[in-house]
Each structure stands twice: as C-alpha cells, then as structure tokens.
Design an enzyme around this catalytic site. Structure first.
Site, PDB file in Angstrom:
ATOM      1  CB  CYS A  33      23.923   6.829  60.742  1.00  0.00           C
ATOM      2  SG  CYS A  33      24.913   5.888  59.564  1.00  0.00           S
ATOM      3  CG  ASP A  35      26.174   2.867  60.182  1.00  0.00           C
ATOM      4  OD1 ASP A  35      26.231   2.691  61.413  1.00  0.00           O
ATOM      5  OD2 ASP A  35      25.125   2.751  59.526  1.00  0.00           O
ATOM      6  CB  CYS A  60      23.006   0.131  63.080  1.00  0.00           C
ATOM      7  SG  CYS A  60      22.784   0.271  61.294  1.00  0.00           S
ATOM      8  CB  CYS A 104      23.041  -0.010  55.990  1.00  0.00           C
ATOM      9  SG  CYS A 104      22.845   0.843  57.569  1.00  0.00           S
TER      10      CYS A 104
END
Length: 164
Positions: A33, A35, A60, A104
C-alpha cells in the site's frame, strides 16, 4: 468507512512530528500500500520508560490514526509493557478499523517493535534474546534477515492468538 474516533486521530494527530532527542527510531512500511511509519522514542536508560514518543507517517488516514494512537498507548510505559501492545489493542483503542485497513494497526505495532530493537542495537550492539526486528524492516533494508518479501501479514485475533 471510518468511525468518528479514527477521523479525529487522522484530522488531529497526537504526537506527530520528529523527536530531535530520540534515542530510538523505528521505521516500517508496507510495500503493497505504500504506507511508511517512523516512530521516535525517548527512553530513560535507567528505568527503560518511554518518556516521549512521536511519529512521522506517510500514508492513508488509517495509517496516520494508528500511528497517533500507538504513541498514546506506549507513552509512559516500560519497554516490556510497550512491546505487549499489539495490532488489536491499537484497532480497539480507535473503536475499530475497516478490515481492509487492519494492516495499518499492524504497522503501528511493528513501528514500536522496530524502535525498541533500534534502542537495544544502539545501546548494546545486539538485540536481547527473543527480540527481533519486525518482518518488514525498512530501517536496515532487510539486512537484519528478519523478513521475507512475500510473507503474509499476521494479525492478533480476539483471543490474542496470532492468526494468518
């Protein structure tokens, strides 16, 4: 998609920014992703209490919210207490995350683990027995041997057992 608490921690992050006098820095990322989280710790070497903690995150809303929350959960704790914080604790403290954003909370957990590992590497030149860099360590570029690029993420389930 996100509950109000996640939105609040995204819009008003706690402990955001660089910590100039940090004595431990952990950086983790998710190549899927994109991150990336950087966790800065100021650990008292006598008591091993996390006296201050900050973060810098590129990612995000959920990545920023989980980074913020994990700093609140870890601040004031001893290293062993902070290492007990898992992704479920982070997600639960935020009132839950959408299933596609649970990774996350795992990054937040691994950010603490990476920072603690960095603390011991700086202090002793080695990690204590049983402590390793997290699976996707970006701080060392994988030199620690602690990860496989295709390894699946592991999450802690409701009963605190690791699930794949």
């Amino acid at each position: 998609m996100y509950n109000q608490k996640v939105v609040d921690y995204f819009m008003n992050p706690r402990n955001a920014g660089k910590l100039d006098d940090a004595n431990a820095i952990g950086e983790v990322g998710n190549p899927t992703c994109g991150d990336v989280m950087k966790i800065y710790l100021k650990i008292n070497p006598e008591t091993e209490v996390i006296e201050d903690i900050r973060f810098e995150t590129f990612g995000c809303a959920a990545a920023i919210a989980t980074s913020s929350m994990v700093t609140e959960l870890a601040k004031g704790k001893t290293i062993p207490e902070a290492l007990k914080i898992n992704n479920k604790d982070v997600a639960d403290a935020l009132g839950g995350l959408p299933p596609v954003k649970l990774h996350c909370s795992l990054l937040a957990q691994e950010g603490i683990q990476a920072a603690v590992a960095d603390y011991y590497m700086r202090k002793d030149g080695k990690l204590p027995e049983g402590l390793t860099f997290p699976g996707n360590c970006t701080a060392c570029g994988g030199a620690c041997g602690g990860h496989e690029e295709e390894e699946e993420e592991r999450f802690v389930s409701e009963d605190h057992r690791v699930a794949e």
